[in-house]
Scaffold this motif. Sequence first.
Motif, PDB file in Angstrom:
ATOM      1  N   GLN A  55      40.134  22.958  45.275  1.00 21.65           N
ATOM      2  CA  GLN A  55      39.986  24.180  46.062  1.00 21.65           C
ATOM      3  C   GLN A  55      41.113  25.182  45.829  1.00 21.65           C
ATOM      4  OE1 GLN A  55      37.175  24.974  47.598  1.00 21.65           O
ATOM      5  NE2 GLN A  55      36.538  22.997  46.746  1.00 21.65           N
ATOM      6  N   GLU A  56      42.353  24.683  45.641  1.00 25.35           N
ATOM      7  CA  GLU A  56      43.472  25.594  45.410  1.00 25.35           C
ATOM      8  C   GLU A  56      43.282  26.363  44.105  1.00 25.35           C
ATOM      9  OE1 GLU A  56      45.970  26.517  47.362  1.00 25.35           O
ATOM     10  OE2 GLU A  56      44.946  25.320  48.879  1.00 25.35           O
ATOM     11  N   GLU A  57      42.861  25.646  43.053  1.00 27.77           N
ATOM     12  CA  GLU A  57      42.610  26.323  41.779  1.00 27.77           C
ATOM     13  C   GLU A  57      41.449  27.292  41.900  1.00 27.77           C
ATOM     14  OE1 GLU A  57      42.891  24.045  38.065  1.00 27.77           O
ATOM     15  OE2 GLU A  57      43.307  22.291  39.318  1.00 27.77           O
ATOM     16  N   MET A  58      40.439  26.912  42.669  1.00 24.21           N
ATOM     17  CA  MET A  58      39.288  27.782  42.880  1.00 24.21           C
ATOM     18  C   MET A  58      39.707  29.075  43.592  1.00 24.21           C
ATOM     19  SD  MET A  58      36.376  26.610  41.714  1.00 24.21           S
ATOM     20  CE  MET A  58      35.160  27.395  42.768  1.00 24.21           C
ATOM     21  N   LYS A  59      40.615  28.947  44.538  1.00 24.97           N
ATOM     22  CA  LYS A  59      41.093  30.129  45.264  1.00 24.97           C
ATOM     23  C   LYS A  59      41.851  31.078  44.339  1.00 24.97           C
ATOM     24  CE  LYS A  59      41.528  27.919  49.791  1.00 24.97           C
ATOM     25  NZ  LYS A  59      42.473  27.454  50.829  1.00 24.97           N
ATOM     26  N   GLU A  60      42.684  30.485  43.468  1.00 26.86           N
ATOM     27  CA  GLU A  60      43.441  31.313  42.535  1.00 26.86           C
ATOM     28  C   GLU A  60      42.508  32.052  41.591  1.00 26.86           C
ATOM     29  OE1 GLU A  60      46.642  31.962  42.525  1.00 26.86           O
ATOM     30  OE2 GLU A  60      46.862  30.738  44.332  1.00 26.86           O
ATOM     31  N   ILE A  61      41.492  31.345  41.103  1.00 23.09           N
ATOM     32  CA  ILE A  61      40.520  31.967  40.201  1.00 23.09           C
ATOM     33  C   ILE A  61      39.759  33.068  40.924  1.00 23.09           C
ATOM     34  CG2 ILE A  61      38.377  31.561  38.913  1.00 23.09           C
ATOM     35  CD1 ILE A  61      39.436  28.766  38.279  1.00 23.09           C
ATOM     36  N   SER A  62      39.395  32.783  42.168  1.00 18.65           N
ATOM     37  CA  SER A  62      38.635  33.754  42.958  1.00 18.65           C
ATOM     38  C   SER A  62      39.439  35.030  43.193  1.00 18.65           C
ATOM     39  CB  SER A  62      38.235  33.122  44.292  1.00 18.65           C
ATOM     40  OG  SER A  62      37.510  34.034  45.083  1.00 18.65           O
ATOM     41  N   LYS A  63      40.729  34.882  43.473  1.00 16.27           N
ATOM     42  CA  LYS A  63      41.579  36.053  43.708  1.00 16.27           C
ATOM     43  C   LYS A  63      41.837  36.831  42.413  1.00 16.27           C
ATOM     44  CE  LYS A  63      44.016  33.994  47.630  1.00 16.27           C
ATOM     45  NZ  LYS A  63      45.307  33.427  48.104  1.00 16.27           N
ATOM     46  N   LYS A  64      42.043  36.085  41.341  1.00 12.61           N
ATOM     47  CA  LYS A  64      42.392  36.705  40.068  1.00 12.61           C
ATOM     48  C   LYS A  64      41.240  37.522  39.480  1.00 12.61           C
ATOM     49  CE  LYS A  64      44.493  35.571  35.615  1.00 12.61           C
ATOM     50  NZ  LYS A  64      45.009  34.471  34.766  1.00 12.61           N
ATOM     51  N   TYR A  65      40.006  36.998  39.665  1.00 13.21           N
ATOM     52  CA  TYR A  65      38.859  37.658  39.044  1.00 13.21           C
ATOM     53  C   TYR A  65      37.843  38.143  40.086  1.00 13.21           C
ATOM     54  CZ  TYR A  65      40.707  35.234  34.946  1.00 13.21           C
ATOM     55  OH  TYR A  65      41.529  34.776  33.940  1.00 13.21           O
ATOM     56  N   LYS A  66      38.335  38.537  41.252  1.00 13.20           N
ATOM     57  CA  LYS A  66      37.418  38.946  42.310  1.00 13.20           C
ATOM     58  C   LYS A  66      36.648  40.213  41.967  1.00 13.20           C
ATOM     59  CE  LYS A  66      41.027  41.363  44.924  1.00 13.20           C
ATOM     60  NZ  LYS A  66      41.696  41.458  46.245  1.00 13.20           N
ATOM     61  N   ASN A  73      32.723  33.525  37.207  1.00 12.73           N
ATOM     62  CA  ASN A  73      31.755  32.442  36.990  1.00 12.73           C
ATOM     63  C   ASN A  73      32.144  31.582  35.798  1.00 12.73           C
ATOM     64  OD1 ASN A  73      30.166  33.269  39.141  1.00 12.73           O
ATOM     65  ND2 ASN A  73      28.843  34.565  37.876  1.00 12.73           N
ATOM     66  N   GLN A  74      32.583  32.223  34.716  1.00 10.55           N
ATOM     67  CA  GLN A  74      32.944  31.485  33.508  1.00 10.55           C
ATOM     68  C   GLN A  74      34.163  30.600  33.755  1.00 10.55           C
ATOM     69  OE1 GLN A  74      31.182  31.381  30.575  1.00 10.55           O
ATOM     70  NE2 GLN A  74      32.599  29.688  30.196  1.00 10.55           N
ATOM     71  N   GLU A  75      35.175  31.148  34.433  1.00  2.17           N
ATOM     72  CA  GLU A  75      36.380  30.366  34.732  1.00  2.17           C
ATOM     73  C   GLU A  75      36.065  29.193  35.656  1.00  2.17           C
ATOM     74  OE1 GLU A  75      39.532  30.553  33.664  1.00  2.17           O
ATOM     75  OE2 GLU A  75      38.928  32.087  32.238  1.00  2.17           O
ATOM     76  N   THR A  76      35.146  29.413  36.593  1.00  2.00           N
ATOM     77  CA  THR A  76      34.735  28.336  37.498  1.00  2.00           C
ATOM     78  C   THR A  76      34.049  27.227  36.728  1.00  2.00           C
ATOM     79  OG1 THR A  76      34.452  29.913  39.321  1.00  2.00           O
ATOM     80  CG2 THR A  76      33.381  27.767  39.543  1.00  2.00           C
TER      81      THR A  76
END
Length: 292
Positions: A55-66, A73-76
Amino acid sequence: MGFLSELFGYLLNALYNVFNNYGIAIIIFSIVLRIILIPITIKQQKSMKKSAELQEEMKEISKKYKNNPEKLNQETIDLYKREKMSPFSGCLSSIVQLLIILAVFWLVSQPLTYMKRLNKVNYDENTDKSVVDYYKDKLKEENENQKTNYSEIAIIEKYGNSDERVSLNMDFLGLDLSKVPSNNLSDWRVYIIPLLYVVSSVISIKLTTNMANKKEENKKVVDGENNEPDELESMQAMNKNMTYMMPIMSVFIAFIAPLGLALYWFISNILMIIEKIIIDKIINHKEEKQDA
């Protein structure tokens, strides 16, 4: 679905022949089924813990590519591939649970068909009707001008004392497991087992939620984080709410099914709670050894 109900019917009938009590047979049946499903339970619990860690990595990805949905989607997808996880890893368990719910519902609603298999046995040489069809027609003839329940449970109650083939001992600790709550609203005893099931469901859901969030909460305390809720957290809250839908749906089903179904669900919940606690301790112990 009928195949699964028949398969369960063989097992439940074998247990009934040993104990001569429908309630005890259902309890043992629940235990056997939970043992069979242990590998799926272990996989599900490992998947939940792994998802919580991501979840922490998901949050970082979500913030970075919001502002870039395609990149998000690709990073996820890449994250799940790296960790050898599937976004739909929890679906298998949900599908299996739904299939079992429906199969056991038909089993306890039609015990003469799936336990005794009397829907495929001729009543006698003078008729080609099965035992179930014979007694259903007999009920209709005897109650031609009345609103009558023609279910297999009604057959057991009406003719079980005179024909051992349609007889089942459904008395369990003073409760009649053949009773359907919706047809016996004035009998307070029909609410005992469903109420116990609801309580056990709430405990099971709380336990599952706490286990999934424990590691993430600990990390926040250690790191002193106090982030505002983001879109991902909103999705998590939605998922938590969805976990309550299965017990709610089950309560409605239990309301129109014989009490034997609610007993099965209650025993299964108790076993699931025990399983989750034991499996979680084993997984945590292995992780602690690896970290050491």
